[in-house]
Scaffold this motif. Structure first.
Motif, short mmCIF file in Angstrom:
data_model
loop_
_atom_site.label_atom_id
_atom_site.label_comp_id
_atom_site.label_asym_id
_atom_site.label_seq_id
_atom_site.Cartn_x
_atom_site.Cartn_y
_atom_site.Cartn_z
N ASN A 164 0.80 -1.27 -0.02
CA ASN A 164 -0.05 0.03 -0.01
C ASN A 164 0.66 1.36 0.06
O ASN A 164 0.47 2.48 0.21
N ASP A 165 2.14 1.17 -0.15
CA ASP A 165 2.89 2.38 -0.04
C ASP A 165 4.38 2.14 -1.11
O ASP A 165 5.20 1.61 -0.54
N ARG A 166 4.03 2.98 -2.39
CA ARG A 166 5.20 2.68 -3.30
C ARG A 166 5.81 4.08 -3.82
O ARG A 166 6.69 4.23 -4.23
N ALA A 167 4.97 5.10 -3.08
CA ALA A 167 5.45 6.37 -3.45
C ALA A 167 6.67 6.91 -3.20
O ALA A 167 7.47 7.80 -3.71
N SER A 168 7.26 6.44 -2.11
CA SER A 168 8.54 6.74 -1.52
C SER A 168 9.66 6.09 -2.42
O SER A 168 10.92 6.42 -2.39
N ARG A 169 9.28 4.94 -3.19
CA ARG A 169 10.38 4.52 -4.07
C ARG A 169 11.79 3.93 -3.30
O ARG A 169 12.68 4.29 -3.64
N LEU A 170 11.14 3.15 -2.31
CA LEU A 170 12.28 2.68 -1.21
C LEU A 170 13.12 1.37 -2.15
O LEU A 170 13.87 0.88 -1.36
#
Length: 71
Positions: free
Chosen positions: A54-60
């Motif tokens: 649910n969290d890919r925006a940070s592009r970790l």
């Protein structure tokens, strides 16, 4: 010298009483829980080192990229 996630966690755990480290959901977190009174404790910070469902925006997924969340 670059700072690493382990450096942050170690500093907190070594210098502040009542903290515990908990790992879950691909994150390592520090919670304030003196004496283990609560199941986890009160959230202080987490370090996230990979993208989640649910969290890919940070592009970790990039090399040497991680995020600190302070609560």
């Amino acid at each position: 010298m670059a700072i690493a996630p382990d450096d942050i966690l170690k500093y907190c755990l070594d210098n502040f009483d009542g903290l515990v480290e908990i790992s879950s959901w691909g994150e390592r977190g520090i919670f304030y829980n003196p004496g283990g009174v609560l199941k986890r404790g009160v959230y202080i910070l987490t370090i996230k080192e990979k993208d989640g469902d649910n969290d890919r925006a940070s592009r970790l997924d990039r090399e040497d990229v991680w995020r600190v969340n302070i609560g």
